[in-house]
Design an enzyme around this catalytic site. Structure first.
Site, PDB file in Angstrom:
ATOM      1  N   GLY A  24      75.963 -11.499 -11.306  1.00 50.92           N
ATOM      2  CA  GLY A  24      75.767 -12.799 -10.654  1.00 50.92           C
ATOM      3  C   GLY A  24      74.876 -13.773 -11.407  1.00 50.92           C
ATOM      4  O   GLY A  24      74.335 -14.704 -10.803  1.00 50.92           O
ATOM      5  N   SER A  25      74.763 -13.602 -12.731  1.00 51.42           N
ATOM      6  CA  SER A  25      73.859 -14.507 -13.449  1.00 51.42           C
ATOM      7  C   SER A  25      74.348 -15.948 -13.399  1.00 51.42           C
ATOM      8  O   SER A  25      73.539 -16.884 -13.300  1.00 51.42           O
ATOM      9  CB  SER A  25      73.660 -14.052 -14.899  1.00 51.42           C
ATOM     10  N   SER A  26      75.656 -16.161 -13.445  1.00 55.05           N
ATOM     11  CA  SER A  26      76.141 -17.556 -13.406  1.00 55.05           C
ATOM     12  C   SER A  26      75.913 -18.155 -12.020  1.00 55.05           C
ATOM     13  O   SER A  26      75.572 -19.340 -11.898  1.00 55.05           O
ATOM     14  CB  SER A  26      77.610 -17.647 -13.824  1.00 55.05           C
ATOM     15  N   ALA A  27      76.084 -17.355 -10.977  1.00 54.56           N
ATOM     16  CA  ALA A  27      75.826 -17.869  -9.623  1.00 54.56           C
ATOM     17  C   ALA A  27      74.346 -18.171  -9.446  1.00 54.56           C
ATOM     18  O   ALA A  27      73.964 -19.200  -8.872  1.00 54.56           O
ATOM     19  CB  ALA A  27      76.283 -16.862  -8.567  1.00 54.56           C
ATOM     20  N   ASP A  41      79.960 -14.944  -4.871  1.00 53.42           N
ATOM     21  CA  ASP A  41      78.715 -14.881  -5.648  1.00 53.42           C
ATOM     22  C   ASP A  41      77.745 -15.993  -5.246  1.00 53.42           C
ATOM     23  O   ASP A  41      76.575 -15.734  -4.938  1.00 53.42           O
ATOM     24  CB  ASP A  41      79.004 -14.975  -7.153  1.00 53.42           C
TER      25      ASP A  41
HETATM   26  O1  PMV Z   1      81.541 -12.567 -11.328  1.00 53.89           O
HETATM   27  P1  PMV Z   1      81.684 -11.119 -11.058  1.00 53.89           P
HETATM   28  O2  PMV Z   1      81.994 -10.318 -12.257  1.00 53.89           O
HETATM   29  O3  PMV Z   1      80.597 -10.576 -10.213  1.00 53.89           O
HETATM   30  O4  PMV Z   1      83.028 -10.947 -10.162  1.00 53.89           O
HETATM   31  C1  PMV Z   1      83.149 -11.556  -8.912  1.00 53.89           C
HETATM   32  C2  PMV Z   1      84.049 -10.798  -8.042  1.00 53.89           C
HETATM   33  C3  PMV Z   1      85.548 -11.009  -8.202  1.00 53.89           C
HETATM   34  O5  PMV Z   1      86.100 -10.590  -6.969  1.00 53.89           O
HETATM   35  C4  PMV Z   1      86.114 -10.142  -9.311  1.00 53.89           C
HETATM   36  C5  PMV Z   1      85.947 -12.444  -8.499  1.00 53.89           C
HETATM   37  C6  PMV Z   1      85.725 -13.390  -7.329  1.00 53.89           C
HETATM   38  O6  PMV Z   1      85.797 -14.598  -7.571  1.00 53.89           O
HETATM   39  O7  PMV Z   1      85.507 -12.949  -6.193  1.00 53.89           O
END
Ligand code: PMV
Length: 316
Positions: free
Chosen positions: A91-94, A136
């Site tokens: 979740g670093s981008s979030a 996220d």
């Molecule tokens: O950004 P991540 O790698 O934590 O993935 C998020 C979860 C997914 O279900 C794969 C994508 C989404 O948009 O929900």
């Protein structure tokens, strides 16, 4: 209305894990996510002279966040620090998106409701992830443990027992957008195979909500294991992630699975015993690992980010 940047402002937001339900959540099924006690901190200042070059997407994120806040997008400098591993599904981008939105709002003297933060952060997340489900930015904004169903509901969960986690980082970074797109192509070509798997994941999430509410960690661990098997069936796991999950289970973890986009990235392990020993076993096998706890507060209460390892700088 565009206002000029009055002053320096800082905000921090936590990273996250998806306990169950990644990928299926893109297709309308429920997922469980929690913030962890690792943070990304953003400091926004008026632009100074000599700045390092800015990674293009970070530059774009800063410009878009300024636009959403109504701040003149030119003339800003944002520096980013984190003790959260990046590009591994934590979740670093979030966290960056939410912290950026909150820091810019502080600059503009705006007091934002959480739902506004969440909506604006979602716009920034799209720069990083294309068409994310929104799980996220939602969990990072509100903090704690949530059940999320895209465009339908967000429910805060509580548990009578803490959920002691160990997170281990694989050597291959994950690229969520690529993994989501690859699954989308397979689903489009063969819906009948993939839809039942999403339904099975949805059923595991419902059982996991009950296990969390009752604080029955062995059941939650078994459900995480079952979720990992279904993610394998979706083609989301890798040999390395499977090996890491195997190590955790052999070491006595209650459950272990990949977390986030897959194809690389991290695994989460639910423990009821000595977390340090599991961390050591990962380290001994050549993987970076750390104990993590659920952070009850979201971005608002996360200003005390600590032990930063990653450093970046951005300007617009
Ligand atoms: O950004 P991540 O790698 O934590 O993935 C998020 C979860 C997914 O279900 C794969 C994508 C989404 O948009 O929900």
């Amino acid at each position: 209305m565009i206002v000029s940047m009055p002053s320096i402002a800082r905000s921090a937001a936590p990273g996250k894990v998806i306990l169950l339900g990644e990928h299926a959540v893109v297709y309308g099924r429920a997922a469980l996510a929690a913030t962890i006690d690792r943070y990304v901190e953003v400091t926004v200042t008026p632009r100074s002279a000599a700045l390092p070059s800015t990674p293009p997407r970070l530059h774009e994120a800063l410009g878009r966040a300024a636009e959403l806040t109504g701040i003149e997008p030119f003339g800003l400098n944002a520096s980013v620090r984190a003790d959260l591993p990046v590009s591994v599904g934590l979740g670093s981008s979030a966290a960056l998106s939410v912290a950026l939105i909150r820091a810019l709002a502080k600059c503009a003297g705006q007091s934002l409701a959480d739902d506004v933060v969440c909506t604006r952060a979602f716009e920034i997340e799209k720069i990083f992830h294309g068409f994310p489900s929104g799980i996220d930015n939602t969990v990072v904004t509100y903090g704690g443990l949530i059940a999320f169903r895209r465009d339908v509901s967000v429910t805060r969960l509580s548990t009578p027992r803490p959920l002691p986690l160990v997170i281990a980082i694989g050597r291959v970074p994950r690229e969520t957008q690529t993994a989501v797109r690859a699954l989308r192509d397979k689903w489009s070509a063969d819906c009948a195979t993939y839809e039942p798997v999403f339904d099975q994941i949805d059923a595991l999430v419902a059982q996991a909500e009950d296990a969390i509410a009752a604080g029955v960690l062995p059941v939650l661990g078994a459900l995480m294991n079952a979720n990992h098997r279904l993610l394998q069936r979706l083609g989301i796991s890798t040999d390395e992630l499977d090996a890491m999950v195997g190590l955790a289970r052999n070491a006595g973890a209650l459950g272990a699975k990949l977390t986030g986009g897959g194809g690389g990235g991290a695994v989460i392990c639910l423990c009821d015993n000595d977390r340090d020993r599991l961390v050591q076993q990962f380290t001994h096998a050549g993987w970076r690992a750390f104990a993590a706890d659920i952070a009850e507060r979201g971005s608002d209460g996360a200003a005390d980010a600590r032990g930063f390892e990653q450093r970046n700088s951005a300007s617009a």
